[in-house]
Design an enzyme around this catalytic site. Structure first.
Site, short mmCIF file in Angstrom:
data_model
loop_
_atom_site.label_atom_id
_atom_site.label_comp_id
_atom_site.label_asym_id
_atom_site.label_seq_id
_atom_site.Cartn_x
_atom_site.Cartn_y
_atom_site.Cartn_z
N GLY A 12 44.86 109.80 47.77
CA GLY A 12 45.26 108.74 48.70
C GLY A 12 45.64 109.33 50.05
O GLY A 12 46.33 110.35 50.10
N VAL A 24 46.59 123.52 60.63
CA VAL A 24 45.79 124.56 59.98
C VAL A 24 44.80 125.15 61.00
O VAL A 24 44.68 126.37 61.15
CB VAL A 24 45.04 123.98 58.75
CG1 VAL A 24 43.98 124.95 58.24
CG2 VAL A 24 46.04 123.64 57.64
N GLY A 103 47.94 115.25 46.79
CA GLY A 103 48.97 115.16 45.75
C GLY A 103 48.64 116.04 44.56
O GLY A 103 47.85 116.99 44.67
N ILE A 127 52.32 109.62 50.31
CA ILE A 127 53.48 108.79 50.65
C ILE A 127 54.45 108.69 49.48
O ILE A 127 55.60 108.34 49.64
CB ILE A 127 53.08 107.36 51.09
CG1 ILE A 127 52.42 106.58 49.96
CG2 ILE A 127 52.21 107.38 52.33
CD1 ILE A 127 52.37 105.07 50.20
N ASP A 128 53.97 109.01 48.25
CA ASP A 128 54.78 108.76 47.05
C ASP A 128 55.99 109.68 46.90
O ASP A 128 56.93 109.35 46.18
CB ASP A 128 53.90 108.90 45.80
CG ASP A 128 52.76 107.91 45.78
OD1 ASP A 128 52.94 106.82 46.34
OD2 ASP A 128 51.71 108.23 45.21
N ARG A 155 63.85 89.94 55.72
CA ARG A 155 65.24 89.48 55.65
C ARG A 155 65.49 88.35 56.67
O ARG A 155 66.18 87.38 56.38
CB ARG A 155 66.22 90.64 55.86
CG ARG A 155 67.64 90.28 55.43
CD ARG A 155 68.60 91.42 55.65
NE ARG A 155 68.66 92.40 54.59
CZ ARG A 155 69.21 92.22 53.40
NH1 ARG A 155 69.70 91.05 53.06
NH2 ARG A 155 69.25 93.19 52.52
N GLY A 171 54.52 103.98 45.29
CA GLY A 171 55.32 105.11 44.82
C GLY A 171 54.72 105.80 43.61
O GLY A 171 55.15 106.88 43.25
N LYS A 214 78.55 84.36 47.45
CA LYS A 214 78.11 83.33 48.42
C LYS A 214 77.04 83.85 49.40
O LYS A 214 77.02 83.47 50.58
CB LYS A 214 79.31 82.80 49.24
CG LYS A 214 80.44 82.24 48.38
CD LYS A 214 80.04 80.94 47.73
CE LYS A 214 81.15 80.37 46.85
NZ LYS A 214 80.67 79.51 45.78
O1 F6P Z 1 49.19 107.97 45.85
C1 F6P Z 1 49.25 107.08 46.90
C2 F6P Z 1 49.05 105.66 46.43
O2 F6P Z 1 49.11 104.82 47.57
C3 F6P Z 1 50.03 105.18 45.36
O3 F6P Z 1 51.26 104.81 45.89
C4 F6P Z 1 49.25 104.04 44.77
O4 F6P Z 1 49.65 103.83 43.42
C5 F6P Z 1 47.83 104.51 44.84
O5 F6P Z 1 47.78 105.51 45.84
C6 F6P Z 1 46.83 103.43 45.20
O6 F6P Z 1 45.57 103.96 45.14
P1 F6P Z 1 44.28 103.27 45.77
O7 F6P Z 1 44.36 103.39 47.25
O8 F6P Z 1 43.15 104.03 45.19
O9 F6P Z 1 44.31 101.82 45.36
#
Ligand code: F6P
Length: 320
Positions: A12, A24, A103, A127-128, A155, A171, A214
């Site tokens: 991803g 790099v 990742g 991003i996870d 909100r 995540g 409340k």
């Molecule tokens: O690993 C990054 C991520 O965005 C996860 O948060 C999510 O579960 C997954 O990739 C989604 O994957 P795709 O873009 O293949 O639907």
């Protein structure tokens, strides 16, 4: 000393991947190395879609979201015969070592390539924030900003309508995006794999916020892959004093210009990854621990699992 290295992004995409590619290229050039960009991750490696990158190829990419090299997931890379084709392509270009940005799936490929004689260094780009060998992966901070911005906006409208917003965040089984966003937005409830998901308990807490405290609105943040938030929001309407509405933030969380934090992280990690290859190191990944750039064996990174952050749950619970 090695002369030619490759760089790729895989899995991803994440904001800051371009900043890492740029780092790099620029650091490698400064040390006298030639850099080749491999398109679409391991897929482009196997297919030989490889092009030389010079310092101008990465101009004006530092603040650009996505990845200029493209990315893909290639499950077939697990097969040795596929990896052999990749190694042949690298040899065709004279590429002796590769920096991979992604990742844990990306890391697994890098480890196998290293075993086949191509030194690889991993840079955590997701991003996870689910890579235990680093405090932060590139893209997490930007995604968190995107989520916080979206929830602040939710909100506004949920308080005007006296509603409960149920927000699903990404995540991939890691609690960080949900928990950090929960603290940053003052959410009423955060649901992660670690916190558990007990619908009745959530309804009674929402009723407490509604009847006793409340509150005229509430925010519930839920990590992806736990429940169907549309259905859950309907139950909120049925079983609590709030009118429930669901929002799935989705892939918007993966886009956008990286924050300065992610740009700096990428610049530092890219530089260290190049240094490691120059030192003849392979099969390692870089990370940041207590603001120091570190490197550890990929095998160790893959075996380690991030422990749940009890301190953050405590802070959240006390201040809700
Ligand atoms: O690993 C990054 C991520 O965005 C996860 O948060 C999510 O579960 C997954 O990739 C989604 O994957 P795709 O873009 O293949 O639907």
């Amino acid at each position: 000393m090695i002369k030619k290295i490759g760089v790729l992004t895989s899995g991803g995409d994440a904001p800051g991947m371009n900043a890492a590619i740029r780092a790099v290229v620029r650091s490698a050039n400064a040390l006298g190395l030639t850099v080749y960009g491999i398109q679409d991750g391991y897929k482009g490696m196997v297919e030989g879609r490889i092009l030389e990158l010079d310092r101008f190829s990465v101009s004006e990419t530092l603040g650009k979201g996505g990845t200029i090299l493209g990315t893909a997931r290639l499950p077939e890379f697990k097969e040795e015969v596929v990896r052999k084709r990749a190694v042949e392509q690298l040899k065709r270009f004279g590429i002796e070592a590769v920096i991979v940005i992604g990742g844990d799936g990306t890391y697994k490929g890098a480890l196998e390539l290293t075993k086949m004689g191509i030194n690889c260094i991993g840079i955590p780009g997701t991003i996870d924030n689910d890579i235990a060998s680093t405090d932060f992966s590139i893209g997490f901070d930007t995604a968190l900003h995107t989520i916080v911005d979206a929830i602040d906006k939710l909100r506004d409208t949920s308080s005007s309508h006296k509603r409960c917003s149920v927000v699903e965040v990404m995540g991939n089984r890691c609690e960080d995006l949900a928990l950090w966003a929960g603290i940053s937005t003052g959410a009423e409830i955060v649901v992660t794999l670690k916190s558990g998901f007990d619908e009745d308990e959530i309804f009674s807490r929402l009723n407490y916020f509604h009847d006793v405290r409340k509150k005229n609105h509430a925010i519930v943040i839920i990590s992806e892959k736990i429940t169907d938030v549309e259905q859950f929001a309907k139950k909120v309407t049925k079983y609590t004093g709030f009118d429930g509405r669901a929002t799935v933030l989705g892939h918007v969380q993966r886009g956008g210009s990286p924050t300065p934090f992610d740009r700096i992280l990428a610049s530092r990690m890219g530089d260290r990854a190049v240094e490691l290859l120059v030192e003849g190191v392979g099969g390692q990944c870089v990370g940041i621990i207590n603001n120091k750039i570190v490197n550890i064996p990929i095998e160790q990174a893959l075996e380690t699992h991030r422990a749940s952050n009890k301190e953050l749950y405590k802070v959240f619970e006390r201040q809700v």
